[in-house]
Design a protein around this motif. Structure first.
Motif, mmCIF file in Angstrom:
data_model
loop_
_atom_site.group_PDB
_atom_site.id
_atom_site.type_symbol
_atom_site.label_atom_id
_atom_site.label_comp_id
_atom_site.label_asym_id
_atom_site.label_seq_id
_atom_site.Cartn_x
_atom_site.Cartn_y
_atom_site.Cartn_z
ATOM 1 N N THR A 161 -24.046 -40.568 21.112
ATOM 2 C CA THR A 161 -23.909 -39.148 20.763
ATOM 3 C C THR A 161 -23.451 -38.339 21.964
ATOM 4 O O THR A 161 -22.603 -37.439 21.846
ATOM 5 C CB THR A 161 -25.250 -38.603 20.240
ATOM 6 N N TYR A 162 -24.007 -38.655 23.137
ATOM 7 C CA TYR A 162 -23.609 -37.957 24.354
ATOM 8 C C TYR A 162 -22.125 -38.165 24.649
ATOM 9 O O TYR A 162 -21.396 -37.205 24.961
ATOM 10 C CB TYR A 162 -24.460 -38.457 25.519
ATOM 11 N N GLU A 163 -21.655 -39.400 24.554
ATOM 12 C CA GLU A 163 -20.249 -39.683 24.870
ATOM 13 C C GLU A 163 -19.301 -39.059 23.842
ATOM 14 O O GLU A 163 -18.253 -38.502 24.207
ATOM 15 C CB GLU A 163 -20.020 -41.197 24.945
ATOM 16 N N TRP A 164 -19.648 -39.120 22.563
ATOM 17 C CA TRP A 164 -18.811 -38.474 21.548
ATOM 18 C C TRP A 164 -18.786 -36.960 21.761
ATOM 19 O O TRP A 164 -17.741 -36.315 21.584
ATOM 20 C CB TRP A 164 -19.318 -38.791 20.144
ATOM 21 N N THR A 212 -11.852 -32.261 23.963
ATOM 22 C CA THR A 212 -10.666 -32.328 23.103
ATOM 23 C C THR A 212 -10.542 -31.076 22.243
ATOM 24 O O THR A 212 -9.452 -30.500 22.103
ATOM 25 C CB THR A 212 -10.740 -33.571 22.205
ATOM 26 N N ASP A 213 -11.649 -30.647 21.668
ATOM 27 C CA ASP A 213 -11.653 -29.465 20.815
ATOM 28 C C ASP A 213 -11.183 -28.231 21.588
ATOM 29 O O ASP A 213 -10.382 -27.431 21.099
ATOM 30 C CB ASP A 213 -13.056 -29.253 20.259
ATOM 31 N N TRP A 214 -11.701 -28.083 22.810
ATOM 32 C CA TRP A 214 -11.294 -26.956 23.659
ATOM 33 C C TRP A 214 -9.798 -27.035 23.959
ATOM 34 O O TRP A 214 -9.083 -26.022 23.871
ATOM 35 C CB TRP A 214 -12.082 -26.973 24.959
ATOM 36 N N ALA A 256 -8.085 -36.130 30.310
ATOM 37 C CA ALA A 256 -9.430 -36.457 30.795
ATOM 38 C C ALA A 256 -10.302 -36.985 29.660
ATOM 39 O O ALA A 256 -11.064 -37.944 29.840
ATOM 40 C CB ALA A 256 -10.073 -35.229 31.425
ATOM 41 N N ALA A 257 -10.211 -36.361 28.476
ATOM 42 C CA ALA A 257 -10.996 -36.820 27.327
ATOM 43 C C ALA A 257 -10.577 -38.231 26.904
ATOM 44 O O ALA A 257 -11.433 -39.082 26.605
ATOM 45 C CB ALA A 257 -10.836 -35.855 26.165
ATOM 46 N N ARG A 270 -12.988 -41.530 27.187
ATOM 47 C CA ARG A 270 -13.326 -42.282 25.977
ATOM 48 C C ARG A 270 -12.916 -43.748 26.111
ATOM 49 O O ARG A 270 -13.661 -44.654 25.717
ATOM 50 C CB ARG A 270 -12.648 -41.649 24.765
ATOM 51 N N ASP A 271 -11.753 -43.992 26.690
ATOM 52 C CA ASP A 271 -11.308 -45.380 26.876
ATOM 53 C C ASP A 271 -12.217 -46.134 27.845
ATOM 54 O O ASP A 271 -12.543 -47.309 27.614
ATOM 55 C CB ASP A 271 -9.862 -45.399 27.405
#
Length: 246
Positions: free
Chosen positions: A191-194, A201-203, A219-220, A224-225
């Motif tokens: 949950t923290y990583e998502w 990403t949303d921003w 960066a996102a 994530r990768d």
């Protein structure tokens, strides 16, 4: 974009800047602060003061100090404290955590996910000891390897990261004693990583085309990768309530 700005945006949708749920944060604070609900609490590496604002909301006689090197995060923390109605009971200081000094020790100290700011776990423990009043407690959050990580994951996190048993060995060597603890669950870690990658990403998608948008999306994506391909299967996080020995 500066790394600090990216971090602030990435953490905006999560309860605290660590892989802990709302309930885990509440339970850990309650366990620590019930000993002195009218005492003084210090957060070293407080960021936006999320832990402290929650603590002050839980205990109306508590007073708090937060220390962080990021002035923008501290300003966000001041605004949050004002909205929560606890601004009169909190002081936020812009300084390196290694330089913080106090004449009056604290009943409770927090350092969750911030040992890097001291140069590691042992320097953190050494810095906290003189800041604690007799009978005081430290709430410490630390990363560890939960399994055998690949070599490139070790390179990403550095050579100092050990397994959970190694964290406890370091504590014992430094004469600190765990009286409670919480190992973050797979759900909390994921949950923290998502949340981290999703908030950033949303921003970015709300920004006009330009360098800030591109850097945030990059960066996102890279984070994530790295999470999915390099450290997810072997990364853990523990939050311990500690007391120093004599």
């Amino acid at each position: 974009m500066e790394r600090q700005a990216i971090g602030r945006i990435a953490h905006r949708d999560h309860p605290v800047a660590a892989p802990l749920s709302d309930e885990s944060v509440r339970r850990l604070l309650e366990h620590q602060l019930r000993r002195r609900p009218d005492g003084r609490v210090l957060d070293l590496g407080c960021g936006e003061a999320a832990w402290l604002v929650r603590a002050l909301n839980m205990y109306p006689d508590l007073h708090a100090i937060g220390v962080d090197a990021n002035p923008d995060a501290l300003e966000d923390g001041r605004r949050t404290a004002e909205r929560a109605g606890v601004a009169r009971r909190i002081g936020l200081h812009h300084t390196d955590v290694r330089d913080f000094r106090t004449k009056e020790p604290f009943d409770s100290v927090l350092s969750v996910g911030a040992t890097y700011a001291f140069g590691g776990l042992l320097p953190t423990l050494e810095a906290v000891r003189p800041l604690l009043a007799p009978g005081g407690t430290l709430l410490l959050g630390e990363s560890y390897w939960d399994g055998q990580p690949p070599d490139h994951a070790r390179e990403f996190f550095g050579d100092d990261l050990t397994d959970l048993a190694g964290v406890l060995t370091t504590l014992r060597t430094a004469d600190w004693w765990p009286i409670a603890g919480h190992t973050s669950t797979r759900e909390e870690l994921d949950t923290y990583e998502w949340s981290w990658t999703g908030a950033l990403t949303d921003w970015a998608l709300d920004q006009p085309p330009g360098p800030d948008r591109d850097q945030a999306l990059d960066a996102a994506t890279r984070h994530r990768d790295q999470w999915l391909n390099e450290y997810r299967a072997a990364f853990g996080f523990v939050t311990l309530l500690l007391r120093p020995g004599d």
